[in-house]
Design a protein around this motif. Structure first.
Motif, PDB file in Angstrom:
ATOM      1  N   ARG A   3      89.533 -29.381 -19.396  1.00 26.53           N
ATOM      2  CA  ARG A   3      89.426 -30.355 -18.045  1.00 26.53           C
ATOM      3  C   ARG A   3      87.873 -30.725 -18.114  1.00 26.53           C
ATOM      4  NH1 ARG A   3      92.933 -33.599 -15.770  1.00 26.53           N
ATOM      5  NH2 ARG A   3      95.110 -32.812 -15.695  1.00 26.53           N
ATOM      6  N   GLY A   4      87.295 -30.359 -18.999  1.00 26.37           N
ATOM      7  CA  GLY A   4      85.741 -30.461 -19.136  1.00 26.37           C
ATOM      8  C   GLY A   4      84.987 -29.689 -17.855  1.00 26.37           C
ATOM      9  N   LEU A   5      85.713 -28.566 -17.644  1.00 25.13           N
ATOM     10  CA  LEU A   5      84.910 -27.676 -16.504  1.00 25.13           C
ATOM     11  C   LEU A   5      84.445 -26.147 -17.354  1.00 25.13           C
ATOM     12  CD1 LEU A   5      87.474 -28.160 -13.789  1.00 25.13           C
ATOM     13  CD2 LEU A   5      85.016 -28.684 -13.633  1.00 25.13           C
ATOM     14  N   TYR A   6      83.138 -26.147 -17.335  1.00 26.29           N
ATOM     15  CA  TYR A   6      82.584 -25.079 -18.290  1.00 26.29           C
ATOM     16  C   TYR A   6      82.092 -24.008 -17.481  1.00 26.29           C
ATOM     17  CZ  TYR A   6      83.109 -29.202 -21.505  1.00 26.29           C
ATOM     18  OH  TYR A   6      83.593 -30.001 -22.194  1.00 26.29           O
ATOM     19  N   PHE A  56      92.215 -18.326 -18.590  1.00 25.69           N
ATOM     20  CA  PHE A  56      91.976 -19.729 -17.792  1.00 25.69           C
ATOM     21  C   PHE A  56      90.780 -20.407 -18.297  1.00 25.69           C
ATOM     22  CE2 PHE A  56      89.876 -21.647 -14.007  1.00 25.69           C
ATOM     23  CZ  PHE A  56      91.001 -22.055 -13.218  1.00 25.69           C
ATOM     24  N   LEU A  57      89.973 -19.732 -18.987  1.00 24.35           N
ATOM     25  CA  LEU A  57      88.531 -20.571 -19.534  1.00 24.35           C
ATOM     26  C   LEU A  57      88.994 -21.562 -20.375  1.00 24.35           C
ATOM     27  CD1 LEU A  57      85.939 -17.481 -20.193  1.00 24.35           C
ATOM     28  CD2 LEU A  57      86.078 -19.393 -18.142  1.00 24.35           C
ATOM     29  N   ASP A  58      90.041 -21.319 -21.253  1.00 25.10           N
ATOM     30  CA  ASP A  58      90.640 -22.031 -22.390  1.00 25.10           C
ATOM     31  C   ASP A  58      91.108 -23.720 -21.664  1.00 25.10           C
ATOM     32  OD1 ASP A  58      90.137 -20.536 -24.277  1.00 25.10           O
ATOM     33  OD2 ASP A  58      91.951 -19.835 -24.519  1.00 25.10           O
ATOM     34  N   PHE A  98      81.886 -22.558 -12.277  1.00 22.70           N
ATOM     35  CA  PHE A  98      82.284 -23.692 -13.498  1.00 22.70           C
ATOM     36  C   PHE A  98      81.295 -25.016 -13.120  1.00 22.70           C
ATOM     37  CE2 PHE A  98      86.153 -20.979 -13.660  1.00 22.70           C
ATOM     38  CZ  PHE A  98      86.290 -21.094 -14.937  1.00 22.70           C
ATOM     39  N   ALA A  99      80.830 -25.577 -14.033  1.00 23.87           N
ATOM     40  CA  ALA A  99      80.313 -26.721 -13.785  1.00 23.87           C
ATOM     41  C   ALA A  99      80.753 -27.759 -14.980  1.00 23.87           C
ATOM     42  CB  ALA A  99      78.694 -26.640 -14.139  1.00 23.87           C
ATOM     43  N   ARG A 100      80.215 -28.962 -14.937  1.00 20.45           N
ATOM     44  CA  ARG A 100      80.715 -29.854 -15.522  1.00 20.45           C
ATOM     45  C   ARG A 100      80.033 -30.229 -16.966  1.00 20.45           C
ATOM     46  NH1 ARG A 100      84.778 -32.960 -13.484  1.00 20.45           N
ATOM     47  NH2 ARG A 100      85.236 -33.446 -11.332  1.00 20.45           N
ATOM     48  N   GLN A 101      78.998 -29.582 -17.135  1.00 23.99           N
ATOM     49  CA  GLN A 101      78.225 -29.520 -18.261  1.00 23.99           C
ATOM     50  C   GLN A 101      77.997 -27.935 -18.807  1.00 23.99           C
ATOM     51  OE1 GLN A 101      76.814 -32.405 -19.523  1.00 23.99           O
ATOM     52  NE2 GLN A 101      77.853 -33.543 -17.904  1.00 23.99           N
ATOM     53  N   PRO A 102      78.371 -28.199 -20.034  1.00 21.12           N
ATOM     54  CA  PRO A 102      78.362 -26.796 -20.833  1.00 21.12           C
ATOM     55  C   PRO A 102      76.990 -26.163 -20.925  1.00 21.12           C
ATOM     56  CG  PRO A 102      78.665 -28.502 -22.383  1.00 21.12           C
ATOM     57  CD  PRO A 102      78.704 -29.080 -21.081  1.00 21.12           C
ATOM     58  N   GLY A 103      76.653 -25.069 -20.986  1.00 24.29           N
ATOM     59  CA  GLY A 103      75.366 -24.497 -21.233  1.00 24.29           C
ATOM     60  C   GLY A 103      75.594 -22.841 -21.393  1.00 24.29           C
ATOM     61  N   GLU A 143      77.960 -33.111 -10.244  1.00 19.80           N
ATOM     62  CA  GLU A 143      77.029 -32.143 -10.093  1.00 19.80           C
ATOM     63  C   GLU A 143      77.555 -31.152  -9.520  1.00 19.80           C
ATOM     64  OE1 GLU A 143      74.270 -32.461 -11.894  1.00 19.80           O
ATOM     65  OE2 GLU A 143      74.801 -34.419 -12.570  1.00 19.80           O
ATOM     66  N   GLY A 144      78.790 -31.062  -9.113  1.00 19.54           N
ATOM     67  CA  GLY A 144      79.553 -29.895  -8.127  1.00 19.54           C
ATOM     68  C   GLY A 144      79.549 -28.775  -8.868  1.00 19.54           C
ATOM     69  N   LEU A 145      79.824 -27.629  -8.140  1.00 21.20           N
ATOM     70  CA  LEU A 145      80.298 -26.440  -8.862  1.00 21.20           C
ATOM     71  C   LEU A 145      81.290 -25.704  -8.270  1.00 21.20           C
ATOM     72  CD1 LEU A 145      76.683 -24.521  -8.456  1.00 21.20           C
ATOM     73  CD2 LEU A 145      77.882 -25.467 -10.749  1.00 21.20           C
ATOM     74  N   PHE A 146      82.331 -25.121  -9.154  1.00 19.09           N
ATOM     75  CA  PHE A 146      83.794 -24.884  -8.626  1.00 19.09           C
ATOM     76  C   PHE A 146      83.530 -23.224  -8.843  1.00 19.09           C
ATOM     77  CE2 PHE A 146      88.006 -23.950 -10.694  1.00 19.09           C
ATOM     78  CZ  PHE A 146      88.737 -23.495  -9.446  1.00 19.09           C
ATOM     79  N   HIS A 147      83.788 -22.486  -7.820  1.00 18.15           N
ATOM     80  CA  HIS A 147      83.827 -21.037  -7.757  1.00 18.15           C
ATOM     81  C   HIS A 147      85.155 -20.619  -7.529  1.00 18.15           C
ATOM     82  CE1 HIS A 147      79.401 -20.494  -6.981  1.00 18.15           C
ATOM     83  NE2 HIS A 147      79.531 -21.811  -6.614  1.00 18.15           N
ATOM     84  N   LEU A 148      85.617 -19.516  -8.222  1.00 16.97           N
ATOM     85  CA  LEU A 148      87.069 -18.915  -8.592  1.00 16.97           C
ATOM     86  C   LEU A 148      86.882 -17.416  -8.893  1.00 16.97           C
ATOM     87  CD1 LEU A 148      90.064 -20.010  -8.895  1.00 16.97           C
ATOM     88  CD2 LEU A 148      89.264 -19.657 -11.502  1.00 16.97           C
ATOM     89  N   LEU A 149      87.751 -16.886  -7.988  1.00 20.25           N
ATOM     90  CA  LEU A 149      87.928 -15.265  -8.022  1.00 20.25           C
ATOM     91  C   LEU A 149      89.373 -15.119  -8.865  1.00 20.25           C
ATOM     92  CD1 LEU A 149      86.707 -12.826  -7.180  1.00 20.25           C
ATOM     93  CD2 LEU A 149      88.226 -12.636  -5.266  1.00 20.25           C
TER      94      LEU A 149
END
Length: 244
Positions: free
Chosen positions: A173-176, A166-168, A198-203, A151-157
């Motif tokens: 890696r299943g990070l959306y 990077f989105l591709d 980024f989260a592990r679930q798309p939305g 359920e974690g979040l990845f924050h990137l600059l």
């Protein structure tokens, strides 16, 4: 000795190639913290992002840093802060750390090397801090995938020109992408960097543009909202709010 002083902590940056800057400070200030999270700061440098997260209320922050001088500086800054018990600086390659770590993190933040295949600085430490030769983005994503909770979040600059590629990689890696904030200096400027979540679930993806400075000078209301708990120039204002 070079220090950057904030309201609640100071950052020594004499030995670190990349100094405190507005983009990084704003990025850290924008990271939402509910309180009690376990956080990881990849490439912590001076420890700036980790210190901001600690001030915001995370339960613990591990800052990993490959460069020995930067790791020492982060450790110094952590030990001098009010949150020394919640902050840990490790001199380690995040790939090695991810391979051995048993802990998973609710929040992972990273202000990574910005330039890929661009002209390089003659200063070796600054070059390492600004280029991704030592940590390819595929390796960064592999480490995040291993270390982030479900359920974690990845924050990137990132610089805006690097976002699409990077989105591709992240999707593989299943990070959306959950949120993208394009950051520009003035309204007349094109955004140069983007804060990504980024989260592990798309939305659905929330997109917005944040302007740092007002046309008449000073910070815009949006950036002031984030920076007012941190910067010394807002100290009296913050004090009035806390005691109002």
């Amino acid at each position: 000795m070079s220090f950057f002083h904030f309201q609640q902590f100071s950052v020594r940056q004499a030995q670190t190639a990349m100094k405190v800057c507005t983009d990084a400070t704003l990025f850290g200030a924008m990271t939402p913290v509910a309180g009690g999270e376990r956080a990881l700061d990849i490439g912590t440098g001076t420890g700036l992002l980790a210190l901001i997260l600690a001030q915001s209320g995370v339960a613990s922050v591990v800052g990993v840093e490959l460069d020995p001088a930067a790791a020492e500086e982060a450790d110094f800054n952590f030990r001098q802060s009010p949150w020394r018990e919640r902050l840990t600086a490790l001199r380690v390659d995040v790939r090695d750390y991810a391979a051995k770590a048993k802990e998973r993190f609710d929040l992972v933040v990273c202000n990574p090397p910005f330039f890929q295949n661009h002209s390089k600085s003659s200063d070796a430490a600054r070059q390492q801090a600004r280029h991704d030769d030592n940590l390819p983005r595929q390796d960064l994503l592999a480490a995040v995938d291993r270390l982030l909770t479900s359920e974690g979040l990845f924050h990137l600059l990132l610089p805006t020109h690097a976002v699409d590629s990077f989105l591709d990689l992240a999707g593989g890696r299943g990070l959306y992408l959950q949120c993208c904030t394009d950051i520009r200096g003035y309204r007349r400027n094109r955004p140069k960097v983007a804060a990504l979540v980024f989260a592990r679930q798309p939305g659905l993806v929330a997109r917005r543009t944040l302007t740092i400075y007002g046309e008449e000078g000073g910070y815009s209301p949006a950036s002031e909202h984030y920076l007012s708990p941190l910067l010394l120039r807002f100290a009296s204002q913050t004090g009035k709010e806390n005691h109002g």
